[in-house]
Design a protein around this motif. Structure first.
Motif, PDB file in Angstrom:
ATOM      1  N   ASP A 166       0.810  -1.230   0.000  1.00 33.92           N
ATOM      2  CA  ASP A 166       0.000   0.000   0.000  1.00 33.92           C
ATOM      3  C   ASP A 166       0.839   1.274   0.000  1.00 33.92           C
ATOM      4  O   ASP A 166       0.645   2.162   0.819  1.00 33.92           O
ATOM      5  CB  ASP A 166      -0.960   0.010   1.201  1.00 33.92           C
ATOM      6  CG  ASP A 166      -1.879  -1.199   1.209  1.00 33.92           C
ATOM      7  OD1 ASP A 166      -2.310  -1.606   0.111  1.00 33.92           O
ATOM      8  OD2 ASP A 166      -2.141  -1.737   2.289  1.00 33.92           O
ATOM      9  N   SER A 167       1.768   1.372  -0.928  1.00 34.72           N
ATOM     10  CA  SER A 167       2.630   2.550  -1.013  1.00 34.72           C
ATOM     11  C   SER A 167       2.321   3.346  -2.279  1.00 34.72           C
ATOM     12  O   SER A 167       1.655   2.857  -3.193  1.00 34.72           O
ATOM     13  CB  SER A 167       4.097   2.106  -1.047  1.00 34.72           C
ATOM     14  OG  SER A 167       4.362   1.397  -2.249  1.00 34.72           O
ATOM     15  N   LEU A 168       2.832   4.551  -2.328  1.00 35.30           N
ATOM     16  CA  LEU A 168       2.750   5.340  -3.552  1.00 35.30           C
ATOM     17  C   LEU A 168       3.466   4.609  -4.681  1.00 35.30           C
ATOM     18  O   LEU A 168       2.996   4.603  -5.818  1.00 35.30           O
ATOM     19  CB  LEU A 168       3.355   6.737  -3.334  1.00 35.30           C
ATOM     20  CG  LEU A 168       3.425   7.643  -4.564  1.00 35.30           C
ATOM     21  CD1 LEU A 168       2.044   7.868  -5.184  1.00 35.30           C
ATOM     22  CD2 LEU A 168       4.078   8.975  -4.198  1.00 35.30           C
ATOM     23  N   CYS A 169       4.582   3.974  -4.385  1.00 38.04           N
ATOM     24  CA  CYS A 169       5.293   3.186  -5.408  1.00 38.04           C
ATOM     25  C   CYS A 169       4.386   2.101  -5.979  1.00 38.04           C
ATOM     26  O   CYS A 169       4.382   1.855  -7.193  1.00 38.04           O
ATOM     27  CB  CYS A 169       6.557   2.557  -4.828  1.00 38.04           C
ATOM     28  SG  CYS A 169       7.886   3.731  -4.513  1.00 38.04           S
ATOM     29  N   GLY A 170       3.621   1.448  -5.102  1.00 38.32           N
ATOM     30  CA  GLY A 170       2.689   0.423  -5.565  1.00 38.32           C
ATOM     31  C   GLY A 170       1.638   0.993  -6.504  1.00 38.32           C
ATOM     32  O   GLY A 170       1.298   0.383  -7.529  1.00 38.32           O
ATOM     33  N   ALA A 171       1.137   2.174  -6.183  1.00 38.36           N
ATOM     34  CA  ALA A 171       0.136   2.822  -7.042  1.00 38.36           C
ATOM     35  C   ALA A 171       0.750   3.238  -8.375  1.00 38.36           C
ATOM     36  O   ALA A 171       0.118   3.094  -9.430  1.00 38.36           O
ATOM     37  CB  ALA A 171      -0.462   4.032  -6.323  1.00 38.36           C
ATOM     38  N   LEU A 172       1.991   3.730  -8.351  1.00 38.50           N
ATOM     39  CA  LEU A 172       2.670   4.110  -9.595  1.00 38.50           C
ATOM     40  C   LEU A 172       2.915   2.884 -10.475  1.00 38.50           C
ATOM     41  O   LEU A 172       2.704   2.930 -11.688  1.00 38.50           O
ATOM     42  CB  LEU A 172       3.991   4.806  -9.289  1.00 38.50           C
ATOM     43  CG  LEU A 172       3.905   6.164  -8.586  1.00 38.50           C
ATOM     44  CD1 LEU A 172       5.289   6.629  -8.155  1.00 38.50           C
ATOM     45  CD2 LEU A 172       3.228   7.202  -9.463  1.00 38.50           C
ATOM     46  N   ASP A 195      11.425  12.372  -1.049  1.00 37.84           N
ATOM     47  CA  ASP A 195      11.043  13.577  -0.313  1.00 37.84           C
ATOM     48  C   ASP A 195      11.916  14.767  -0.710  1.00 37.84           C
ATOM     49  O   ASP A 195      11.571  15.907  -0.459  1.00 37.84           O
ATOM     50  CB  ASP A 195      11.148  13.341   1.199  1.00 37.84           C
ATOM     51  CG  ASP A 195      10.043  12.458   1.721  1.00 37.84           C
ATOM     52  OD1 ASP A 195       8.979  12.374   1.074  1.00 37.84           O
ATOM     53  OD2 ASP A 195      10.229  11.836   2.782  1.00 37.84           O
ATOM     54  N   THR A 196      13.051  14.489  -1.337  1.00 37.88           N
ATOM     55  CA  THR A 196      13.973  15.532  -1.765  1.00 37.88           C
ATOM     56  C   THR A 196      13.476  16.155  -3.068  1.00 37.88           C
ATOM     57  O   THR A 196      13.188  15.430  -4.019  1.00 37.88           O
ATOM     58  CB  THR A 196      15.382  14.942  -1.988  1.00 37.88           C
ATOM     59  OG1 THR A 196      15.790  14.256  -0.801  1.00 37.88           O
ATOM     60  CG2 THR A 196      16.383  16.023  -2.327  1.00 37.88           C
ATOM     61  N   GLY A 207       4.605  16.221   2.145  1.00 35.82           N
ATOM     62  CA  GLY A 207       3.843  17.453   1.989  1.00 35.82           C
ATOM     63  C   GLY A 207       2.974  17.489   0.747  1.00 35.82           C
ATOM     64  O   GLY A 207       2.238  18.456   0.540  1.00 35.82           O
ATOM     65  N   SER A 208       3.044  16.449  -0.086  1.00 32.64           N
ATOM     66  CA  SER A 208       2.202  16.438  -1.287  1.00 32.64           C
ATOM     67  C   SER A 208       0.764  16.106  -0.910  1.00 32.64           C
ATOM     68  O   SER A 208       0.519  15.369   0.042  1.00 32.64           O
ATOM     69  CB  SER A 208       2.732  15.426  -2.311  1.00 32.64           C
ATOM     70  OG  SER A 208       2.649  14.116  -1.803  1.00 32.64           O
ATOM     71  N   ASP A 209      -0.163  16.636  -1.667  1.00 28.07           N
ATOM     72  CA  ASP A 209      -1.570  16.372  -1.385  1.00 28.07           C
ATOM     73  C   ASP A 209      -2.107  15.305  -2.336  1.00 28.07           C
ATOM     74  O   ASP A 209      -1.407  14.837  -3.241  1.00 28.07           O
ATOM     75  CB  ASP A 209      -2.399  17.650  -1.452  1.00 28.07           C
ATOM     76  CG  ASP A 209      -2.305  18.361  -2.796  1.00 28.07           C
ATOM     77  OD1 ASP A 209      -1.910  17.721  -3.799  1.00 28.07           O
ATOM     78  OD2 ASP A 209      -2.638  19.550  -2.860  1.00 28.07           O
ATOM     79  N   GLU A 210      -3.354  14.943  -2.154  1.00 23.01           N
ATOM     80  CA  GLU A 210      -3.983  13.893  -2.956  1.00 23.01           C
ATOM     81  C   GLU A 210      -4.009  14.272  -4.439  1.00 23.01           C
ATOM     82  O   GLU A 210      -3.776  13.432  -5.309  1.00 23.01           O
ATOM     83  CB  GLU A 210      -5.397  13.608  -2.452  1.00 23.01           C
ATOM     84  CG  GLU A 210      -6.046  12.432  -3.145  1.00 23.01           C
ATOM     85  CD  GLU A 210      -7.417  12.101  -2.587  1.00 23.01           C
ATOM     86  OE1 GLU A 210      -8.181  11.441  -3.304  1.00 23.01           O
ATOM     87  OE2 GLU A 210      -7.721  12.510  -1.437  1.00 23.01           O
ATOM     88  N   LYS A 211      -4.257  15.531  -4.742  1.00 21.98           N
ATOM     89  CA  LYS A 211      -4.292  15.982  -6.133  1.00 21.98           C
ATOM     90  C   LYS A 211      -2.930  15.773  -6.804  1.00 21.98           C
ATOM     91  O   LYS A 211      -2.846  15.306  -7.942  1.00 21.98           O
ATOM     92  CB  LYS A 211      -4.698  17.458  -6.188  1.00 21.98           C
ATOM     93  CG  LYS A 211      -4.772  18.007  -7.591  1.00 21.98           C
ATOM     94  CD  LYS A 211      -5.178  19.470  -7.581  1.00 21.98           C
ATOM     95  CE  LYS A 211      -5.165  20.031  -8.993  1.00 21.98           C
ATOM     96  NZ  LYS A 211      -5.445  21.464  -9.034  1.00 21.98           N
ATOM     97  N   LYS A 212      -1.864  16.116  -6.105  1.00 19.46           N
ATOM     98  CA  LYS A 212      -0.510  15.960  -6.643  1.00 19.46           C
ATOM     99  C   LYS A 212      -0.215  14.483  -6.891  1.00 19.46           C
ATOM    100  O   LYS A 212       0.317  14.109  -7.943  1.00 19.46           O
ATOM    101  CB  LYS A 212       0.508  16.557  -5.666  1.00 19.46           C
ATOM    102  CG  LYS A 212       1.920  16.542  -6.167  1.00 19.46           C
ATOM    103  CD  LYS A 212       2.097  17.549  -7.260  1.00 19.46           C
ATOM    104  CE  LYS A 212       3.558  17.794  -7.547  1.00 19.46           C
ATOM    105  NZ  LYS A 212       3.744  18.678  -8.682  1.00 19.46           N
ATOM    106  N   ARG A 213      -0.557  13.628  -5.927  1.00 23.70           N
ATOM    107  CA  ARG A 213      -0.288  12.195  -6.071  1.00 23.70           C
ATOM    108  C   ARG A 213      -1.103  11.584  -7.202  1.00 23.70           C
ATOM    109  O   ARG A 213      -0.603  10.749  -7.945  1.00 23.70           O
ATOM    110  CB  ARG A 213      -0.557  11.479  -4.748  1.00 23.70           C
ATOM    111  CG  ARG A 213       0.468  11.842  -3.698  1.00 23.70           C
ATOM    112  CD  ARG A 213       0.206  11.163  -2.379  1.00 23.70           C
ATOM    113  NE  ARG A 213       1.141  11.637  -1.384  1.00 23.70           N
ATOM    114  CZ  ARG A 213       1.646  10.887  -0.421  1.00 23.70           C
ATOM    115  NH1 ARG A 213       1.277   9.633  -0.313  1.00 23.70           N
ATOM    116  NH2 ARG A 213       2.496  11.399   0.443  1.00 23.70           N
ATOM    117  N   LYS A 214      -2.342  12.020  -7.359  1.00 24.10           N
ATOM    118  CA  LYS A 214      -3.154  11.532  -8.485  1.00 24.10           C
ATOM    119  C   LYS A 214      -2.526  11.953  -9.807  1.00 24.10           C
ATOM    120  O   LYS A 214      -2.544  11.204 -10.785  1.00 24.10           O
ATOM    121  CB  LYS A 214      -4.591  12.055  -8.381  1.00 24.10           C
ATOM    122  CG  LYS A 214      -5.436  11.287  -7.398  1.00 24.10           C
ATOM    123  CD  LYS A 214      -6.871  11.768  -7.423  1.00 24.10           C
ATOM    124  CE  LYS A 214      -7.706  10.951  -6.448  1.00 24.10           C
ATOM    125  NZ  LYS A 214      -9.108  11.372  -6.434  1.00 24.10           N
ATOM    126  N   GLY A 215      -1.969  13.149  -9.844  1.00 22.62           N
ATOM    127  CA  GLY A 215      -1.267  13.603 -11.045  1.00 22.62           C
ATOM    128  C   GLY A 215      -0.065  12.723 -11.360  1.00 22.62           C
ATOM    129  O   GLY A 215       0.176  12.377 -12.524  1.00 22.62           O
TER     130      GLY A 215
END
Length: 192
Positions: A15-21, A131-132, A172-180
């Motif tokens: 359940d990570s951002l990497c998994g979603a990507l 994060d950098t 600090g990224s929001d849901e909109k940024k991650r969906k992008g």
């Protein structure tokens, strides 16, 4: 032209951002007609320690044998991983240590300084979350983890060309940024 694509999702947790990507990349590549395999590091159980080195050889766990078979099969490798302390996670490094072995990924030839690259004819793409901020990572830190992945791992074994794509800063990224970002990963899969 359809390709055989291996997507290795290299985040050690579920359940990570990497998994979603990775899932988005697979979706885009599949829609574009590519034959795609997805392997997730978080679902693999293996000893990441090489022990004393390449000799004596350790028997590969079934999941690592599956990674080797998928690398042999693929024409394009996609690795998706977070950047932790400037590098890939330790479990992903352990997978690389255990899978990219002499005789499989490279071979030292008598009288030759540079080993034979046994995974030639394959391209690679690395999607990295961090994060950098990208500008800081590139211009002030000189992307050491990227250079090691490109020169000392992928190109060393014959992958070329090797492309990097950075998704940052995650903190600090929001849901909109991650969906992008997820949408971008899907588009990258479509044009693989």
């Amino acid at each position: 032209m359809a390709k055989r694509i291996l997507v290795l999702e290299g985040h050690p947790g579920p359940d990570s951002l990497c998994g979603a990507l990775a899932a988005a990349y697979v979706q885009g590549a599949t829609r574009a007609g590519h034959d795609v395999k997805l392997l997730r590091l978080s679902q693999m159980q293996f000893d990441p320690d090489m022990g004393p080195g390449f000799k004596p050889e350790k028997v590969l766990e079934p999941c690592l044998a599956e990674v080797q078979a998928a690398l042999t099969w693929c024409e394009h490798l996609v690795i998706v991983h977070p950047l932790w302390w400037g590098l890939m996670p330790a479990k992903l490094k352990g997978l690389i240590d255990r899978v990219l072995l002499p005789g499989f990924a490279f071979r030292y030839e008598p009288g030759q300084m540079v080993p034979a690259k046994l995974l030639k004819g394959r391209s690679a793409e690395v999607l990295v979350t961090s994060d950098t901020p990208p500008w800081y990572l590139r211009f002030l830190l000189w992307t050491p983890g990227y250079r090691a992945m490109r020169k000392q791992i992928l190109e060393f074994c014959g992958f070329s060309p090797v492309r990097f794509r950075t998704f940052a800063p995650v903190h600090g990224s929001d849901e909109k940024k991650r969906k992008g970002w997820i949408g971008k990963a899907e588009r990258y899969g479509e044009v693989a």
